[in-house]
Scaffold this active site. Structure first.
Site, PDB file in Angstrom:
ATOM      1  N   SER A   1      29.867  34.942  59.769  1.00  0.00           N
ATOM      2  CA  SER A   1      30.444  36.159  59.103  1.00  0.00           C
ATOM      3  C   SER A   1      29.948  36.764  58.948  1.00  0.00           C
ATOM      4  O   SER A   1      31.099  37.648  58.888  1.00  0.00           O
ATOM      5  CB  SER A   1      29.217  34.904  57.385  1.00  0.00           C
ATOM      6  OG  SER A   1      28.037  35.552  57.353  1.00  0.00           O
TER       7      SER A   1
ATOM      8  N   ASP B   1      23.953  41.489  49.776  1.00  0.00           N
ATOM      9  CA  ASP B   1      23.528  40.408  49.070  1.00  0.00           C
ATOM     10  C   ASP B   1      22.492  41.062  50.524  1.00  0.00           C
ATOM     11  O   ASP B   1      21.723  39.496  50.753  1.00  0.00           O
ATOM     12  CB  ASP B   1      24.472  39.147  49.741  1.00  0.00           C
ATOM     13  CG  ASP B   1      25.533  39.543  51.481  1.00  0.00           C
ATOM     14  OD1 ASP B   1      25.197  40.891  51.284  1.00  0.00           O
ATOM     15  OD2 ASP B   1      25.873  38.956  51.399  1.00  0.00           O
TER      16      ASP B   1
ATOM     17  N   HIS C   1      25.092  40.560  54.639  1.00  0.00           N
ATOM     18  CA  HIS C   1      25.850  40.543  55.427  1.00  0.00           C
ATOM     19  C   HIS C   1      26.375  42.970  55.792  1.00  0.00           C
ATOM     20  O   HIS C   1      26.139  43.019  54.767  1.00  0.00           O
ATOM     21  CB  HIS C   1      27.690  39.922  54.897  1.00  0.00           C
ATOM     22  CG  HIS C   1      27.711  38.464  54.626  1.00  0.00           C
ATOM     23  ND1 HIS C   1      27.691  37.827  53.543  1.00  0.00           N
ATOM     24  CD2 HIS C   1      28.242  37.682  55.343  1.00  0.00           C
ATOM     25  CE1 HIS C   1      27.557  36.585  53.562  1.00  0.00           C
ATOM     26  NE2 HIS C   1      27.520  37.077  54.938  1.00  0.00           N
TER      27      HIS C   1
END
Length: 268
Positions: A31, A232, A235
């Site tokens: 990601s 979070d 990321h």
């Protein structure tokens, strides 16, 4: 009339760039490579920094295996199980062309998949779907004569959960890099990978140590440690992705000046 002429000129320029791509770069991993910059509550804010703006000399290979002018989010049609935002790819490409315009036009081949749960290094094994997709997309990308000059790799956050995965990470990553070089026919292919700064589990330091400890010819590691994260704590933020893209570009250019396809007799 002026608007029509501008459109014709733009389309002609885009076609010329598509048919004359010189440098092909593969972007793979999970990601943080596909990009979550600017994504909050599964919604991308749409903000594209100056360093990541579109450039007529930068194209991307779509999921449908066609070339289009590249723009953020680069992985929108590749990492389809999650909301993509800004990644490092456009900042990387713009800096590469700024530093060495002769490498353009530049074709980016997005292959990173994070999805909602992430992907482990074992998911990128030689016989696995993700690996086969990289080879398929790379081979299509170079049909028109472009050269695969580099691989950018950013992955490892999902391997911080299991002690077994973390312990085997270095061997698996070395195998991945060696496999890519063999299967792409380029034993000296420059590879730039990223040492993670976050993870889905407690073994971030174990995976980081494995990444930083890889010693292969023409493989360089850039360290993401300290780059700002989203809320979070997993990321990279938009600003961090831009900084990382520039770091990747500088590392790639160091490799590119050491090894070019003309010096690698096995390059396609």
């Amino acid at each position: 009339m002026l608007a029509f002429l501008y459109l014709v000129f733009h389309l002609a320029g885009a076609y010329a760039s598509t048919s004359n791509i010189k440098t092909i770069i593969i972007l793979a991993g999970q990601s943080n490579m596909s990009g979550r910059g600017g994504v909050i509550n599964n919604t991308w804010d749409g903000v594209v920094p100056l360093q990541s703006q579109p450039n007529p000399s930068i194209l991307r290979l779509t999921a449908n295996l066609t070339w289009v002018q590249a723009h953020e989010p680069l992985h929108k049609d590749i990492d389809v199980q999650a909301t993509c935002g800004v990644g490092p790819g456009m900042a990387f490409a713009n800096r590469v062309l700024l530093k060495d315009p002769k490498l353009g036009p530049l074709g980016l081949v997005p292959c990173a998949v994070g999805g909602p749960m992430g992907t482990k290094i074992s998911d990128w094994g030689r016989k696995r779907l993700l690996y086969r997709q990289v080879l398929k997309r790379a081979n299509v990308a170079r049909r028109d004569g472009g050269l695969v000059r580099g691989v950018l790799w950013f992955q490892g956050e999902s391997d911080t959960v299991s002690e077994v995965d973390a312990r085997k990470y270095k061997r698996r990553l070395v195998n991945l890099f060696n496999n890519l070089r063999v299967d792409l026919g380029s034993p000296l292919l420059p590879i730039v990978h990223v040492a993670i700064t976050s993870g889905q589990g407690p073994l971030v330091d174990t995976v980081r140590k494995a990444q930083l400890g890889i010693k292969l010819q023409n493989v360089r590691c850039v360290d993401a440690k300290g780059l700002p994260l989203l809320q979070d704590n997993l990321h990279l933020s938009t600003q961090a992705e831009v900084r990382l893209g520039r770091m990747l570009a500088d590392a790639f250019l160091m490799q590119e000046h050491v090894v070019s396809p003309s010096n690698d007799t096995s390059s396609p």
